[in-house]
Enzyme design. Structure first.
Site, PDB file in Angstrom:
ATOM      1  N   SER A  57       0.840  -1.183   0.000  1.00 20.42           N
ATOM      2  CA  SER A  57       0.000   0.000   0.000  1.00 20.42           C
ATOM      3  C   SER A  57       0.887   1.248   0.000  1.00 20.42           C
ATOM      4  O   SER A  57       1.767   1.392  -0.839  1.00 20.42           O
ATOM      5  CB  SER A  57      -0.957  -0.030   1.202  1.00 20.42           C
ATOM      6  OG  SER A  57      -1.956   0.955   1.075  1.00 20.42           O
ATOM      7  N   GLU A 110      -1.289  -3.223  -8.258  1.00 19.43           N
ATOM      8  CA  GLU A 110      -2.572  -3.398  -7.583  1.00 19.43           C
ATOM      9  C   GLU A 110      -3.032  -2.035  -7.097  1.00 19.43           C
ATOM     10  O   GLU A 110      -2.266  -1.081  -7.064  1.00 19.43           O
ATOM     11  CB  GLU A 110      -2.438  -4.389  -6.414  1.00 19.43           C
ATOM     12  CG  GLU A 110      -1.470  -3.966  -5.317  1.00 19.43           C
ATOM     13  CD  GLU A 110      -2.080  -3.043  -4.266  1.00 19.43           C
ATOM     14  OE1 GLU A 110      -3.304  -3.120  -4.035  1.00 19.43           O
ATOM     15  OE2 GLU A 110      -1.323  -2.246  -3.682  1.00 19.43           O
ATOM     16  N   HIS A 158      -4.839  -5.213  -1.750  1.00 19.31           N
ATOM     17  CA  HIS A 158      -5.714  -4.961  -0.607  1.00 19.31           C
ATOM     18  C   HIS A 158      -6.830  -6.007  -0.571  1.00 19.31           C
ATOM     19  O   HIS A 158      -7.458  -6.287  -1.591  1.00 19.31           O
ATOM     20  CB  HIS A 158      -6.317  -3.568  -0.695  1.00 19.31           C
ATOM     21  CG  HIS A 158      -5.309  -2.463  -0.528  1.00 19.31           C
ATOM     22  ND1 HIS A 158      -4.399  -2.140  -1.509  1.00 19.31           N
ATOM     23  CD2 HIS A 158      -5.074  -1.625   0.511  1.00 19.31           C
ATOM     24  CE1 HIS A 158      -3.648  -1.131  -1.079  1.00 19.31           C
ATOM     25  NE2 HIS A 158      -4.034  -0.807   0.133  1.00 19.31           N
TER      26      HIS A 158
END
Length: 321
Positions: A139, A225, A295
């Site tokens: 992230s 992602e 995630h």
């Protein structure tokens, strides 16, 4: 006067160029050997480089997991600190990371939390000591993982230490130098590609383009992602990547999980799957989609810089080293 002003500008530009490395400088940097696998007795340090977390966050499960591997996890009080929406001021977070990376008794760094803040640490002056070190995060921490690899320092792992046992088992195996299973996705453009892995959150990586912390992607297997971004915003970011030329020399590309609010798609819009395929399928390289990472669950770990094989025919991503 005009000539003098031009000379001053040219001199200032040259001076800044010497101090500020060019983006993509990874092509000219020397890559150090990978850090040794973690063994019983290894020491890990937790750092929160981004948004503050609940001060009552329970780390007992993570501590137990490390203890079962024979590793000692240090969780300083600073991970629970708060300054506005960060886990401390920029300089406090720089100091936390500098202390962890500079401590030669530390064998790895676990990036806790998320949100936003990692790139501000880089902008505020943090520089990696010239040593390979294990680091785990994803992230927002993708900025630190990318910067580590851009500096030629192996050991960065895109993954998580929390969540299901299956996720932790893979992360621990990579830290221990143990083999892991290939990841299975869906092959969308046929072919085979081999190269070093570069794995990141798309939004975070997009905002590093043009900085010294964006790694060279020549010959790389790129895995992306994201979360919370509507398809049109993913379209906008990938269009920027294409226009900036950063995808021109990529050997293969894969996507993990892209999560968004269903209300962000109106009738007649591209779906997320459609826009990813439309923007990535005409590059003339293998494309695999829906790898089990990002995630949500599962979020299977991948090491940056490790040589891998991407199979666009059967949809697998396999580590080779």
């Amino acid at each position: 006067m005009a000539r003098r002003r031009s000379l001053l500008i040219a001199g200032a530009t040259a001076a800044m160029s010497a101090l500020w490395p060019r983006s993509g400088g990874a092509a000219n940097r020397t890559v150090l050997p990978a850090p040794p696998p973690l063994k019983p007795g290894a020491r890990l340090r937790a750092v929160n480089p981004g948004t503050w977390m609940d001060p009552d966050t329970d780390f007992d499960d993570l501590i137990d997991r490390c203890e079962k591997q024979g590793w000692q996890l240090q969780i300083p009080d600073s991970v629970r600190r708060q300054w506005r929406y960060f886990s401390g001021t920029d300089q406090e977070r720089v100091a936390d990371l500098q202390e962890a990376w500079s401590d030669r008794s530390i064998d790895g760094v676990l990036y806790l939390g998320g949100g936003w803040g990692g790139a501000r640490i880089l902008e505020a002056g943090f520089r990696f000591p010239r040593r390979p070190l294990w680091s785990v995060g994803f992230s927002d921490s993708s900025s630190l993982l990318l910067a580590q690899w851009a500096a030629g320092l192996p050991g960065a792992i895109h993954g998580s230490c929390f969540g299901p046992d299956e996720r932790w088992t893979r992360t621990a195996a990579l830290l221990s130098g143990q083999p892991v299973s290939p990841l299975q996705g869906r092959g969308r453009v046929r072919g085979l590609a081999q190269g070093p892995l570069v794995v990141s959150n798309l939004t975070v990586a997009t905002h590093l383009i043009g900085t010294p912390w964006f790694p060279d992607l020549k010959g790389a297997i790129l895995v992306l992602e994201d979360v919370g971004e509507a398809p049109y915003r993913i379209d906008r970011m990938l269009t920027h990547w294409r226009s900036a030329g950063v995808l021109a020399a990529v050997a293969g590309v894969a996507t993990g999980r892209f999560s968004w609010k269903k209300d962000d798609i109106l009738p007649g819009d591209f779906s997320m799957e459609q826009i990813l395929e439309e923007r990535l399928s005409d590059l003339g390289i293998p494309l695999v989609m829906d790898l089990p990472l990002g995630h949500g669950r599962p979020n299977m770990a991948l090491p940056l810089g490790r040589k891998a094989r991407l199979n666009g025919t059967n949809g697998t991503l396999e580590l080779l080293q």
